[in-house]
Design a protein around this motif. Structure first.
Motif, PDB file in Angstrom:
ATOM      1  N   GLU A  44       0.901  -1.250   0.013  1.00  0.00           N
ATOM      2  CA  GLU A  44      -0.168   0.011  -0.016  1.00  0.00           C
ATOM      3  C   GLU A  44       0.680   1.240   0.114  1.00  0.00           C
ATOM      4  OE1 GLU A  44      -3.816  -1.498   2.212  1.00  0.00           O
ATOM      5  OE2 GLU A  44      -2.518  -0.416   3.540  1.00  0.00           O
ATOM      6  N   ARG A  45       2.141   1.284   0.723  1.00  0.00           N
ATOM      7  CA  ARG A  45       2.791   2.401   0.997  1.00  0.00           C
ATOM      8  C   ARG A  45       3.417   2.612  -0.301  1.00  0.00           C
ATOM      9  NH1 ARG A  45       6.154   2.400   6.120  1.00  0.00           N
ATOM     10  NH2 ARG A  45       6.915   4.149   5.270  1.00  0.00           N
ATOM     11  N   GLY A  48       0.964   3.552  -2.993  1.00  0.00           N
ATOM     12  CA  GLY A  48       0.225   4.684  -2.703  1.00  0.00           C
ATOM     13  C   GLY A  48      -1.157   4.572  -2.941  1.00  0.00           C
ATOM     14  N   VAL A  49      -1.592   3.190  -2.483  1.00  0.00           N
ATOM     15  CA  VAL A  49      -3.211   2.953  -2.746  1.00  0.00           C
ATOM     16  C   VAL A  49      -3.581   2.182  -1.546  1.00  0.00           C
ATOM     17  CG1 VAL A  49      -4.763   1.746  -4.222  1.00  0.00           C
ATOM     18  CG2 VAL A  49      -2.990   2.943  -5.083  1.00  0.00           C
ATOM     19  N   LEU A  50      -4.967   2.287  -0.996  1.00  0.00           N
ATOM     20  CA  LEU A  50      -5.300   1.725  -0.027  1.00  0.00           C
ATOM     21  C   LEU A  50      -6.144   0.511  -0.300  1.00  0.00           C
ATOM     22  CD1 LEU A  50      -5.648   1.656   3.299  1.00  0.00           C
ATOM     23  CD2 LEU A  50      -7.798   2.921   2.745  1.00  0.00           C
ATOM     24  N   ARG A  54     -12.048  -0.833   4.963  1.00  0.00           N
ATOM     25  CA  ARG A  54     -11.736   0.517   5.581  1.00  0.00           C
ATOM     26  C   ARG A  54     -13.239   0.128   6.599  1.00  0.00           C
ATOM     27  NH1 ARG A  54     -12.737   5.373   2.123  1.00  0.00           N
ATOM     28  NH2 ARG A  54     -14.025   4.256   1.019  1.00  0.00           N
ATOM     29  N   GLU A  95       1.731  11.237   3.555  1.00  0.00           N
ATOM     30  CA  GLU A  95       1.067  11.212   2.198  1.00  0.00           C
ATOM     31  C   GLU A  95       2.071  10.027   1.370  1.00  0.00           C
ATOM     32  OE1 GLU A  95       0.001  13.226  -2.035  1.00  0.00           O
ATOM     33  OE2 GLU A  95       0.179  14.556  -0.364  1.00  0.00           O
ATOM     34  N   HIS A  96       1.388   9.033   1.066  1.00  0.00           N
ATOM     35  CA  HIS A  96       2.040   7.965   0.202  1.00  0.00           C
ATOM     36  C   HIS A  96       1.485   7.959  -1.142  1.00  0.00           C
ATOM     37  CE1 HIS A  96       3.677   6.880   4.155  1.00  0.00           C
ATOM     38  NE2 HIS A  96       2.580   6.748   4.460  1.00  0.00           N
ATOM     39  N   LEU A 100      -3.225   7.840  -0.767  1.00  0.00           N
ATOM     40  CA  LEU A 100      -2.960   6.962   0.604  1.00  0.00           C
ATOM     41  C   LEU A 100      -2.385   8.009   1.770  1.00  0.00           C
ATOM     42  CD1 LEU A 100      -3.183   4.472   2.170  1.00  0.00           C
ATOM     43  CD2 LEU A 100      -0.737   3.975   1.649  1.00  0.00           C
ATOM     44  N   THR A 102      -1.655   8.362   5.825  1.00  0.00           N
ATOM     45  CA  THR A 102      -1.637   7.731   6.990  1.00  0.00           C
ATOM     46  C   THR A 102      -1.299   8.763   8.382  1.00  0.00           C
ATOM     47  OG1 THR A 102       0.608   7.340   6.920  1.00  0.00           O
ATOM     48  CG2 THR A 102      -0.867   5.506   6.183  1.00  0.00           C
ATOM     49  N   ALA A 115      -5.090   4.353   7.878  1.00  0.00           N
ATOM     50  CA  ALA A 115      -4.653   4.854   6.625  1.00  0.00           C
ATOM     51  C   ALA A 115      -6.091   5.124   6.070  1.00  0.00           C
ATOM     52  CB  ALA A 115      -4.147   3.432   5.956  1.00  0.00           C
ATOM     53  N   LYS A 117      -8.135   7.265   2.318  1.00  0.00           N
ATOM     54  CA  LYS A 117      -8.155   7.311   0.876  1.00  0.00           C
ATOM     55  C   LYS A 117      -8.106   8.784   0.736  1.00  0.00           C
ATOM     56  CE  LYS A 117      -9.968   3.288  -1.251  1.00  0.00           C
ATOM     57  NZ  LYS A 117     -11.047   2.620  -1.806  1.00  0.00           N
TER      58      LYS A 117
END
Length: 133
Positions: A44-45, A48-50, A54, A95-96, A100, A102, A115, A117
């Motif tokens: 994910e990191r 850059g996407v979750l 959730r 920001e990743h 994404l 966190t 985390a 969106k």
């Protein structure tokens, strides 16, 4: 997305203590900080996407609640985590990639990572929990 938040707020509102009120509700994935063998958080990191599921996080003036996912909630067992709000602090939003965001949540038990969106959700929760600007 707003349907899940609305259902979460209604569920919490049915169980509030006297003089307790809901301040905000957001969707986020909460997990322990990265460990050596955890693949999904690293991916994910990197991307850059979750990718994690959730859940609704509700902040009241007294508690931080992480609600049960989906329809698993019952009248007596409707949350997975309940923390005293005074014992939870947030770090700055990181920001990743482009999608994404966190926030580290320091609790009396241990540090967790939330985390998101949406950057706005991360900023609102971090500010409400006393994150430095």
């Amino acid at each position: 997305m707003s349907e899940r938040l609305d259902r979460g707020v209604v569920l919490v509102a049915d169980h509030l203590d006297p003089y307790e009120r809901v301040e905000l509700a957001v969707l986020a994935s909460v997990r322990p900080p990265l460990r050596r063998l955890q693949l999904r958080p690293r991916l994910e990191r990197f991307l850059g996407v979750l990718m994690s599921r959730r859940r609704v996080i509700v902040l009241t003036n007294q508690r931080l609640l992480i609600l049960r996912a989906g329809e698993a909630a019952t009248a007596d067992d409707w949350f997975d985590v309940q923390l005293d709000r005074r014992r939870v602090r947030a770090d700055v939003v990181r920001e990743h990639g482009g999608a994404l965001f966190t926030v580290k949540l320091m609790t009396s038990v241990r540090t967790q990572t939330a985390a998101f969106k949406r950057k706005e959700d991360a900023i609102v929760l971090a500010r409400a929990l006393g994150a430095p600007d």
